[in-house]
Design a protein around this motif. Structure first.
Motif, PDB file in Angstrom:
ATOM      1  N   ALA A 247     -48.956  94.009  25.963  1.00 48.67           N
ATOM      2  CA  ALA A 247     -48.789  93.618  24.564  1.00 48.67           C
ATOM      3  C   ALA A 247     -47.321  93.463  24.173  1.00 48.67           C
ATOM      4  CB  ALA A 247     -49.465  94.645  23.664  1.00 48.67           C
ATOM      5  N   ALA A 248     -46.427  94.176  24.871  1.00 49.21           N
ATOM      6  CA  ALA A 248     -45.003  94.095  24.565  1.00 49.21           C
ATOM      7  C   ALA A 248     -44.305  92.973  25.330  1.00 49.21           C
ATOM      8  CB  ALA A 248     -44.328  95.431  24.879  1.00 49.21           C
ATOM      9  N   GLY A 249     -45.065  92.216  26.124  1.00 47.84           N
ATOM     10  CA  GLY A 249     -44.478  91.105  26.866  1.00 47.84           C
ATOM     11  C   GLY A 249     -43.922  91.472  28.223  1.00 47.84           C
ATOM     12  N   MET A 250     -44.105  92.737  28.651  1.00 53.24           N
ATOM     13  CA  MET A 250     -43.607  93.146  29.958  1.00 53.24           C
ATOM     14  C   MET A 250     -44.520  92.583  31.046  1.00 53.24           C
ATOM     15  SD  MET A 250     -40.862  94.827  29.490  1.00 53.24           S
ATOM     16  CE  MET A 250     -39.938  96.012  28.513  1.00 53.24           C
ATOM     17  N   PRO A 251     -43.969  91.881  32.031  1.00 54.80           N
ATOM     18  CA  PRO A 251     -44.821  91.223  33.032  1.00 54.80           C
ATOM     19  C   PRO A 251     -45.373  92.191  34.070  1.00 54.80           C
ATOM     20  CG  PRO A 251     -42.522  90.846  33.536  1.00 54.80           C
ATOM     21  CD  PRO A 251     -42.546  91.573  32.221  1.00 54.80           C
ATOM     22  N   PHE A 252     -46.623  91.963  34.439  1.00 53.49           N
ATOM     23  CA  PHE A 252     -47.177  92.618  35.619  1.00 53.49           C
ATOM     24  C   PHE A 252     -46.801  91.783  36.836  1.00 53.49           C
ATOM     25  CE2 PHE A 252     -50.386  94.003  32.352  1.00 53.49           C
ATOM     26  CZ  PHE A 252     -49.978  95.325  32.323  1.00 53.49           C
ATOM     27  N   GLY A 253     -47.194  92.244  38.001  1.00 56.44           N
ATOM     28  CA  GLY A 253     -46.924  91.478  39.206  1.00 56.44           C
ATOM     29  C   GLY A 253     -46.082  92.260  40.184  1.00 56.44           C
ATOM     30  N   LEU A 284     -36.701  87.623  30.490  1.00 56.58           N
ATOM     31  CA  LEU A 284     -36.006  88.578  29.631  1.00 56.58           C
ATOM     32  C   LEU A 284     -36.613  89.969  29.767  1.00 56.58           C
ATOM     33  CD1 LEU A 284     -33.758  88.787  27.539  1.00 56.58           C
ATOM     34  CD2 LEU A 284     -35.423  88.164  25.781  1.00 56.58           C
ATOM     35  N   ALA A 285     -37.945  90.038  29.740  1.00 65.64           N
ATOM     36  CA  ALA A 285     -38.621  91.336  29.898  1.00 65.64           C
ATOM     37  C   ALA A 285     -38.315  91.937  31.262  1.00 65.64           C
ATOM     38  CB  ALA A 285     -40.124  91.161  29.709  1.00 65.64           C
ATOM     39  N   ARG A 314     -44.778  99.416  31.428  1.00 66.28           N
ATOM     40  CA  ARG A 314     -45.598  98.244  31.072  1.00 66.28           C
ATOM     41  C   ARG A 314     -46.871  98.550  30.299  1.00 66.28           C
ATOM     42  NH1 ARG A 314     -44.449  95.048  36.635  1.00 66.28           N
ATOM     43  NH2 ARG A 314     -44.389  97.084  37.545  1.00 66.28           N
ATOM     44  N   PRO A 315     -47.637  99.551  30.397  1.00 63.70           N
ATOM     45  CA  PRO A 315     -47.756 100.527  31.493  1.00 63.70           C
ATOM     46  C   PRO A 315     -48.528  99.902  32.657  1.00 63.70           C
ATOM     47  CG  PRO A 315     -49.412 100.981  29.854  1.00 63.70           C
ATOM     48  CD  PRO A 315     -48.625  99.812  29.335  1.00 63.70           C
ATOM     49  N   SER A 316     -48.302 100.434  33.847  1.00 62.07           N
ATOM     50  CA  SER A 316     -48.902  99.800  35.022  1.00 62.07           C
ATOM     51  C   SER A 316     -49.509 100.805  35.998  1.00 62.07           C
ATOM     52  CB  SER A 316     -47.849  98.979  35.747  1.00 62.07           C
ATOM     53  OG  SER A 316     -46.744  99.802  36.099  1.00 62.07           O
ATOM     54  N   GLU A 317     -49.777 102.034  35.539  1.00 61.93           N
ATOM     55  CA  GLU A 317     -50.242 103.066  36.463  1.00 61.93           C
ATOM     56  C   GLU A 317     -51.481 102.642  37.246  1.00 61.93           C
ATOM     57  OE1 GLU A 317     -49.383 103.583  33.321  1.00 61.93           O
ATOM     58  OE2 GLU A 317     -48.443 105.555  33.009  1.00 61.93           O
ATOM     59  N   GLN A 318     -52.456 102.016  36.553  1.00 57.28           N
ATOM     60  CA  GLN A 318     -53.689 101.655  37.243  1.00 57.28           C
ATOM     61  C   GLN A 318     -53.437 100.575  38.284  1.00 57.28           C
ATOM     62  OE1 GLN A 318     -55.675 100.045  33.582  1.00 57.28           O
ATOM     63  NE2 GLN A 318     -56.217  98.360  34.944  1.00 57.28           N
ATOM     64  N   HIS A 319     -52.493  99.668  38.013  1.00 57.84           N
ATOM     65  CA  HIS A 319     -52.155  98.650  38.996  1.00 57.84           C
ATOM     66  C   HIS A 319     -51.362  99.268  40.147  1.00 57.84           C
ATOM     67  CE1 HIS A 319     -53.731  95.576  36.465  1.00 57.84           C
ATOM     68  NE2 HIS A 319     -52.767  95.634  35.561  1.00 57.84           N
TER      69      HIS A 319
END
Length: 334
Positions: A247-253, A284-285, A314-319
């Protein structure tokens, strides 16, 4: 340690510099190249390139005004003799306007450039697939000032190369844009989705049959289907989680944020954010994330705390738990 960020416009250079990037890289495909060779690709990316000489010059000025540097990517799979001559002209022009270095993948092109530009301005691209100390020594002997590692080199291997071959900077990937195969061995282009997309993102449906006679069913077929499902999941992660953001625009990947303390202590000179053709918001993110984690690593914060901070960004813990999204899964014990 430098944060190396991709740009495709002067505005991006300004924005990413404010976010903390001090080193930039870009592609350049002038109209005369397209008109002469009937090709939009001079550097493995058909989009995300500068097209105008004046705008490229302004981007160089922005990078320098912000206390940074800028590199030009010259890493097409192949160049014809005519294209090599045109590429050398582009390289000379870029350095003449104040460009700092050239990112080159073909060691043959390095040899051609030797007659025209200072080789100390050459960064050997990850596409050259240089992945050990012997390769680093060769690049150093050729006069290159930096070697960019392929995506799948481990932390231990990267740090060992940096220690084994002083005098040449080592750059490693840190965020975005995975590659299913070894990028330097890839002979295809990443086409737009409406033209089929990347060839490695093959959405075919497999059909299995038993060799010889007899029906294939039961546990064996279930295992094959489970394997296909895991492969599709791995592809999704490798291709930046479908290029999604939170939601904050931080990319996953693909990501190596948790490895930053180890890379920093191991003498890695620079970390690369991939994605020249990505939207500005994603770039930018990405810079903001790398800067936030790197600041903590350079301040000497505990590695475990940095890992928790990075995964919560991001949060990305599950990924992250899958290990599929990680450039350096060894930090997670995978």
């Amino acid at each position: 340690m430098k944060i190396v960020a991709p740009i495709a416009s002067v505005e991006e250079a300004e924005a990413l510099a404010r976010a903390g990037a001090r080193e930039f890289y870009c592609g350049f495909v002038p109209d005369e190249w397209i008109g002469r060779f009937r090709a939009v690709n001079a550097n493995r990316r058909p989009s995300g390139n500068f097209r105008d000489h004046a705008e490229l010059h302004r981007a160089v000025d922005v990078a320098h005004r912000r206390g940074g540097s800028i590199s030009l990517v010259l890493n097409a799979q192949t160049y014809t003799d005519e294209q090599i001559a045109a590429t050398i002209t582009i390289a000379e022009s870029f350095l003449k306007i104040g460009g700092d270095s050239l990112i080159v993948s073909d060691l043959g092109l390095v040899g051609e450039l030797f007659q025209h530009v200072p080789l100390s301005r050459i960064h050997v691209s990850s596409v050259a697939t240089c992945r050990n100390g012997s390769a680093a020594r060769l690049c150093k002997e050729l006069g290159a000032s930096r070697m960019i590692l392929p995506r799948d080199v481990t932390i231990g291997e990267a740090c060992e190369i940096a220690a084994e071959v002083p005098g040449i900077e080592i750059e490693a990937f840190i965020l975005n844009d995975g590659c299913v195969f070894e990028e330097g061995a890839c002979a295809t282009l990443h086409l737009p989705q409406n033209l089929g997309g990347p060839i490695c993102l093959d959405n075919h449906t497999p059909h299995y049959r038993r060799r010889g006679s007899g029906k294939l069913d039961g546990p064996a077929l279930d295992r094959l289907r489970d394997n296909d499902e895991e492969y599709r999941k791995w592809l999704w992660y490798r291709f930046s989680c479908g290029f999604t953001t939170n939601a904050a625009g931080m990319p996953f990947g693909p990501c190596g944020l948790c490895a930053l303390p180890l890379l920093l202590r191991g003498g890695i000179a620079a970390v690369k954010i991939a994605g020249r053709e990505a939207p500005t918001a994603r770039k930018l993110a990405s810079v903001r994330m790398v800067k936030a984690v790197l600041d903590r690593a350079e301040a000497g914060e505990d590695d475990e705390c940095i890992m928790q901070f990075a995964q919560a960004l991001r949060p990305s813990e599950q990924h992250c738990r899958t290990g599929y999204m990680c450039y350096y899964p060894e930090v997670l014990g995978h």
